[in-house]
Design a protein around this motif. Structure first.
Motif, short mmCIF file in Angstrom:
data_model
loop_
_atom_site.label_atom_id
_atom_site.label_comp_id
_atom_site.label_asym_id
_atom_site.label_seq_id
_atom_site.Cartn_x
_atom_site.Cartn_y
_atom_site.Cartn_z
N LYS A 1 26.78 1.51 -34.49
CA LYS A 1 25.84 0.46 -34.91
C LYS A 1 25.93 -0.77 -34.03
N ASN A 2 27.13 -1.16 -33.67
CA ASN A 2 27.29 -2.28 -32.73
C ASN A 2 26.65 -1.94 -31.39
N ALA A 3 26.82 -0.70 -30.95
CA ALA A 3 26.25 -0.27 -29.67
C ALA A 3 24.72 -0.37 -29.72
N ASP B 1 22.92 -2.25 -31.75
CA ASP B 1 22.57 -3.68 -31.78
C ASP B 1 22.59 -4.27 -30.37
N ALA B 2 23.62 -3.91 -29.60
CA ALA B 2 23.79 -4.48 -28.26
C ALA B 2 22.66 -4.05 -27.32
N MET B 3 22.03 -2.91 -27.64
CA MET B 3 20.94 -2.40 -26.79
C MET B 3 19.58 -2.86 -27.29
N SER C 1 30.04 4.62 -25.70
CA SER C 1 29.47 3.79 -24.63
C SER C 1 28.01 3.48 -24.90
N ASP C 2 27.61 2.29 -24.48
CA ASP C 2 26.21 1.90 -24.61
C ASP C 2 25.74 1.25 -23.32
N SER C 3 24.42 1.12 -23.20
CA SER C 3 23.83 0.46 -22.02
C SER C 3 23.29 -0.91 -22.43
N GLY D 1 26.61 -6.01 -23.08
CA GLY D 1 27.95 -6.23 -22.57
C GLY D 1 28.71 -7.31 -23.31
N ILE D 2 30.02 -7.38 -23.07
CA ILE D 2 30.90 -8.36 -23.72
C ILE D 2 31.66 -9.10 -22.62
N PRO D 3 31.62 -10.43 -22.60
CA PRO D 3 32.40 -11.17 -21.60
C PRO D 3 33.90 -10.90 -21.78
N THR E 1 38.90 -11.30 -29.01
CA THR E 1 38.30 -12.12 -30.06
C THR E 1 37.37 -11.32 -30.97
N ILE E 2 36.64 -10.37 -30.39
CA ILE E 2 35.67 -9.61 -31.20
C ILE E 2 36.33 -8.83 -32.33
N PHE E 3 37.65 -8.61 -32.24
CA PHE E 3 38.35 -7.88 -33.31
C PHE E 3 38.83 -8.81 -34.42
N GLY F 1 35.49 -12.26 -38.90
CA GLY F 1 34.58 -13.40 -38.91
C GLY F 1 33.93 -13.69 -37.58
N TYR F 2 34.42 -13.08 -36.48
CA TYR F 2 33.75 -13.34 -35.21
C TYR F 2 32.46 -12.51 -35.12
N THR F 3 31.35 -13.17 -34.91
CA THR F 3 30.08 -12.47 -34.71
C THR F 3 29.22 -13.28 -33.76
N SER F 4 28.34 -12.58 -33.04
CA SER F 4 27.36 -13.29 -32.20
C SER F 4 25.96 -13.09 -32.77
N LYS F 5 25.91 -12.50 -34.00
CA LYS F 5 24.61 -12.14 -34.58
C LYS F 5 24.20 -13.11 -35.68
N LYS F 6 22.90 -13.36 -35.75
CA LYS F 6 22.36 -14.27 -36.78
C LYS F 6 22.76 -13.82 -38.18
N ARG F 7 22.66 -12.51 -38.40
CA ARG F 7 22.98 -11.98 -39.72
C ARG F 7 24.26 -11.16 -39.73
N GLY F 8 25.14 -11.45 -38.79
CA GLY F 8 26.37 -10.67 -38.71
C GLY F 8 27.44 -11.22 -39.63
N TRP F 9 28.36 -10.35 -40.04
CA TRP F 9 29.50 -10.77 -40.85
C TRP F 9 30.77 -10.83 -40.00
N GLY F 10 30.74 -10.15 -38.91
CA GLY F 10 31.93 -10.15 -38.05
C GLY F 10 33.13 -9.46 -38.66
N LEU F 11 32.87 -8.49 -39.50
CA LEU F 11 33.98 -7.80 -40.18
C LEU F 11 34.17 -6.37 -39.69
N GLY F 12 33.13 -5.81 -39.06
CA GLY F 12 33.18 -4.39 -38.66
C GLY F 12 34.38 -4.06 -37.79
N LEU F 13 34.56 -4.79 -36.71
CA LEU F 13 35.63 -4.46 -35.77
C LEU F 13 37.01 -4.82 -36.30
N SER F 14 37.09 -5.87 -37.14
CA SER F 14 38.41 -6.21 -37.68
C SER F 14 38.86 -5.11 -38.65
N1 LIG Z 1 28.98 -2.55 -28.10
C1 LIG Z 1 28.94 -3.89 -28.09
N2 LIG Z 1 28.25 -4.55 -27.12
C2 LIG Z 1 28.22 -5.90 -27.09
N3 LIG Z 1 28.84 -6.69 -28.01
C3 LIG Z 1 29.53 -6.09 -28.99
C4 LIG Z 1 29.63 -4.67 -29.09
N4 LIG Z 1 30.39 -4.37 -30.16
C5 LIG Z 1 30.76 -5.55 -30.71
N5 LIG Z 1 30.24 -6.58 -30.01
C6 LIG Z 1 30.43 -8.02 -30.30
O1 LIG Z 1 31.46 -8.14 -31.26
C7 LIG Z 1 31.01 -8.90 -32.38
C8 LIG Z 1 31.74 -8.49 -33.63
O2 LIG Z 1 31.37 -7.18 -34.05
P1 LIG Z 1 31.59 -6.76 -35.57
O3 LIG Z 1 33.00 -7.05 -35.96
O4 LIG Z 1 31.12 -5.36 -35.73
O5 LIG Z 1 30.66 -7.76 -36.38
P2 LIG Z 1 29.07 -7.89 -36.46
O6 LIG Z 1 28.50 -6.55 -36.02
O7 LIG Z 1 28.79 -8.19 -37.90
O8 LIG Z 1 28.69 -9.02 -35.55
C9 LIG Z 1 29.51 -8.68 -32.38
O9 LIG Z 1 28.82 -9.72 -33.04
C10 LIG Z 1 29.19 -8.66 -30.88
O10 LIG Z 1 29.12 -9.98 -30.36
#
Ligand SMILES: Nc1ncnc2c1ncn2[C@@H]1O[C@H](COP(=O)(O)OP(=O)(O)O)[C@@H](O)[C@H]1O
Ligand SMILES: [Mg+2]
Length: 138
Positions: A45-47, A49-51, A73-75, A78-80, A86-88, A91-104
């Protein structure tokens, strides 16, 4: 992994090109199936979203001596590099409606529960990202 892959492919937009590559042999690992498929679903799902809904999504299974690596992998955008850890964090999210909980949660499931590893394998801005799960082979 194949089951989750098929499930997600069947329910995703046709603008996402899915591809899987895996050895034919069965690889045995100790796994909590629902937690593992939840984790795969979150990476996919993150992949997607990123595309922004369009691109290539690849799942790859690679085996070495002691570990099996599952790569998603996705196209996408990207992630700096400075955000690779930090993405793990919860609470870290770059999305308007994100929770930032998936990766943690994914990290807790893979590392605390399964004693494996999850990381950003590589990522390039506007080219794409590869996330990697590594689990010990039984
Ligand atoms: N495949 C990806 N490509 C680019 N950014 C990603 C990818 N996976 C995760 N991220 C970044 O990591 C952040 C945190 O992801 P996640 O914990 O799943 O929370 P959320 O999806 O709610 O934002 C995302 O908001 C995004 O900025
Ligand atoms: Mg997410």
């Amino acid at each position: 992994t194949r089951d989750s892959y098929q499930y997600l492919k069947a329910r995703s937009s046709k603008l996402i090109e899915f591809e899987i590559s895996a050895p034919d042999e069965v690889i045995h690992v100790k796994l909590n199936e629902p937690l593992y498929s939840w984790t795969i679903e979150n990476l996919v799902k993150n992949a997607i979203d990123a595309m922004k809904g369009k691109g290539k999504l690849q799942v790859e299974i690679v085996k070495d001596q002691k570990f099996v690596h599952i790569l998603v992998s996705d196209s996408g955008k990207g992630i700096p590099r400075h955000l690779f850890n930090t993405i793990f964090e919860p609470g870290y999210t770059s999305k308007k409606r994100g929770w930032g909980l998936g990766l943690s949660l994914a990290k807790r499931i893979i590392e605390d529960y399964h004693k494996g590893k999850i990381k950003v394998k590589h990522s390039e801005i506007n080219k794409g990202t590869t996330m990697q799960i590594s689990l010990r082979i039984l």
